[in-house]
Design a protein around this motif. Structure first.
Motif, PDB file in Angstrom:
ATOM      1  N   TYR A   1     -31.254 -33.805  24.909  1.00 53.28           N
ATOM      2  CA  TYR A   1     -31.432 -33.168  23.609  1.00 53.28           C
ATOM      3  C   TYR A   1     -30.490 -31.973  23.509  1.00 53.28           C
ATOM      4  O   TYR A   1     -29.770 -31.653  24.475  1.00 53.28           O
ATOM      5  N   TYR A   2     -30.478 -31.331  22.354  1.00 57.59           N
ATOM      6  CA  TYR A   2     -29.641 -30.152  22.139  1.00 57.59           C
ATOM      7  C   TYR A   2     -30.496 -28.881  22.103  1.00 57.59           C
ATOM      8  O   TYR A   2     -31.659 -28.917  21.686  1.00 57.59           O
ATOM      9  N   VAL A   3     -29.887 -27.785  22.491  1.00 60.50           N
ATOM     10  CA  VAL A   3     -30.432 -26.465  22.223  1.00 60.50           C
ATOM     11  C   VAL A   3     -29.488 -25.769  21.246  1.00 60.50           C
ATOM     12  O   VAL A   3     -28.295 -25.609  21.528  1.00 60.50           O
ATOM     13  N   LEU A   4     -30.015 -25.414  20.090  1.00 63.21           N
ATOM     14  CA  LEU A   4     -29.262 -24.651  19.102  1.00 63.21           C
ATOM     15  C   LEU A   4     -29.551 -23.178  19.351  1.00 63.21           C
ATOM     16  O   LEU A   4     -30.688 -22.726  19.196  1.00 63.21           O
ATOM     17  N   SER A   5     -28.539 -22.442  19.752  1.00 63.04           N
ATOM     18  CA  SER A   5     -28.718 -21.036  20.103  1.00 63.04           C
ATOM     19  C   SER A   5     -28.189 -20.147  18.980  1.00 63.04           C
ATOM     20  O   SER A   5     -27.001 -20.205  18.637  1.00 63.04           O
ATOM     21  N   LEU A   6     -29.078 -19.327  18.426  1.00 60.99           N
ATOM     22  CA  LEU A   6     -28.735 -18.386  17.365  1.00 60.99           C
ATOM     23  C   LEU A   6     -28.810 -16.974  17.923  1.00 60.99           C
ATOM     24  O   LEU A   6     -29.839 -16.550  18.439  1.00 60.99           O
ATOM     25  N   SER A   7     -27.720 -16.260  17.827  1.00 59.11           N
ATOM     26  CA  SER A   7     -27.639 -14.919  18.388  1.00 59.11           C
ATOM     27  C   SER A   7     -27.728 -13.879  17.275  1.00 59.11           C
ATOM     28  O   SER A   7     -27.102 -14.026  16.220  1.00 59.11           O
ATOM     29  N   TRP A   8     -28.519 -12.810  17.525  1.00 59.49           N
ATOM     30  CA  TRP A   8     -28.587 -11.697  16.564  1.00 59.49           C
ATOM     31  C   TRP A   8     -27.360 -10.823  16.813  1.00 59.49           C
ATOM     32  O   TRP A   8     -27.261 -10.105  17.804  1.00 59.49           O
ATOM     33  N   SER A   9     -26.400 -10.905  15.903  1.00 60.43           N
ATOM     34  CA  SER A   9     -25.098 -10.283  16.113  1.00 60.43           C
ATOM     35  C   SER A   9     -25.173  -8.783  16.410  1.00 60.43           C
ATOM     36  O   SER A   9     -24.461  -8.296  17.303  1.00 60.43           O
ATOM     37  N   PRO A  10     -26.011  -7.990  15.719  1.00 55.84           N
ATOM     38  CA  PRO A  10     -26.064  -6.557  16.037  1.00 55.84           C
ATOM     39  C   PRO A  10     -26.442  -6.268  17.488  1.00 55.84           C
ATOM     40  O   PRO A  10     -25.993  -5.268  18.056  1.00 55.84           O
ATOM     41  N   THR A  11     -27.257  -7.128  18.084  1.00 53.03           N
ATOM     42  CA  THR A  11     -27.610  -6.927  19.497  1.00 53.03           C
ATOM     43  C   THR A  11     -26.398  -7.145  20.391  1.00 53.03           C
ATOM     44  O   THR A  11     -26.092  -6.333  21.270  1.00 53.03           O
TER      45      THR A  11
ATOM     46  N   GLY B   1     -20.089  -6.299  22.343  1.00 48.99           N
ATOM     47  CA  GLY B   1     -18.989  -6.448  21.393  1.00 48.99           C
ATOM     48  C   GLY B   1     -18.281  -5.165  21.019  1.00 48.99           C
ATOM     49  O   GLY B   1     -17.047  -5.138  20.899  1.00 48.99           O
ATOM     50  N   ASP B   2     -19.019  -4.073  20.819  1.00 45.65           N
ATOM     51  CA  ASP B   2     -18.392  -2.814  20.421  1.00 45.65           C
ATOM     52  C   ASP B   2     -17.422  -2.331  21.491  1.00 45.65           C
ATOM     53  O   ASP B   2     -16.333  -1.819  21.178  1.00 45.65           O
TER      54      ASP B   2
ATOM     55  N   CYS C   1     -17.912  -7.851  15.257  1.00 41.83           N
ATOM     56  CA  CYS C   1     -18.700  -6.657  14.963  1.00 41.83           C
ATOM     57  C   CYS C   1     -18.193  -5.890  13.740  1.00 41.83           C
ATOM     58  O   CYS C   1     -18.798  -4.889  13.333  1.00 41.83           O
ATOM     59  N   ASP C   2     -17.087  -6.358  13.147  1.00 40.74           N
ATOM     60  CA  ASP C   2     -16.571  -5.737  11.924  1.00 40.74           C
ATOM     61  C   ASP C   2     -17.157  -6.372  10.668  1.00 40.74           C
ATOM     62  O   ASP C   2     -16.915  -5.897   9.565  1.00 40.74           O
ATOM     63  N   ALA C   3     -17.910  -7.458  10.835  1.00 44.86           N
ATOM     64  CA  ALA C   3     -18.470  -8.181   9.686  1.00 44.86           C
ATOM     65  C   ALA C   3     -19.988  -8.037   9.670  1.00 44.86           C
ATOM     66  O   ALA C   3     -20.612  -7.706  10.672  1.00 44.86           O
TER      67      ALA C   3
END
Length: 207
Positions: free
Chosen positions: A26-36, A42-43, A50-52
């Protein structure tokens, strides 16, 4: 010596490099909270993501076994063109992430790169990301369970054993949803359902 053998067995069960492409459960769809991710990594990298004003972004669509997962599979499919990876930046934050996800996970899907990215985009689009998180005006602390409940409420057919919420450094990190090869929600394997148990985790607002 016994502890070393046990460790090697655990690692081999968790990840299997070089497995047959297309042979997974099966698949795992991974959604990341960008601000975290931006706050933790990222910063410091001056990452374009992180600019968007990203909220939940697509980290990846991962082929998964009922226990463990394949990675970096041999495949006859040619690597994606630059325009194909760049074309995923709107939902993944950058073309670089798309390229990495293809190398590690997409090669195990049994699909051509373009088909894999189209499938990943469809899977991402099929999931309703609760708008309440995008409306935050300031950082909040909340139980990770509330994030899970919000996704279940917005997505009929999604049950508690079909997703998990992860944390990192005291922050809400990702929502991972288990999907069939046809992209229907399915129960996750026991090694995937490892919910963050923090009673109070930080969630930064969209930038």
């Amino acid at each position: 010596m016994r502890w070393l053998v046990a460790l090697l067995l655990t690692v081999s069960l968790a990840r299997a490099d070089g497995e047959e492409s297309g042979a997974f459960d099966y698949y795992v769809l991974s959604l990341s909270w960008s601000p975290t991710w931006c706050a933790l990594e990222g910063d410091a990298r001056d990452a374009e993501q992180c600019d968007a004003a990203h909220g939940w972004i697509l980290h990846g669509l991962w082929p998964q076994y009922h226990r463990g997962y394949p990675a970096f599979c041999p495949t006859s499919a040619p690597p994606p063109a630059r325009w194909e990876t760049a074309g995923m930046a709107d939902i993944m934050g950058s073309g670089g992430l798309a390229w990495h996800q293809w190398k590690k996970h997409g090669t195990c899907s049994g699909l051509a790169a373009g088909d894999y990215f189209r499938l990943a985009r469809t899977a991402f689009g099929n999931v309703t990301r609760p708008e309440v998180f995008r409306k935050l005006q300031a950082p909040v602390t909340l139980p990770a369970a509330l994030v899970e409940e919000a996704f279940i409420a917005e997505n009929p057919g999604l049950e508690p054993d079909m997703l998990t919420v992860t944390c990192d450094a005291g922050r809400i990190e990702e929502v991972r949803i288990c999907l069939s090869k046809g992209l229907d929600p399915v129960p996750c394997g026991s090694d995937v359902v490892k919910d963050c148990t923090l009673g109070s985790a930080l969630l930064d607002p969209v930038r």
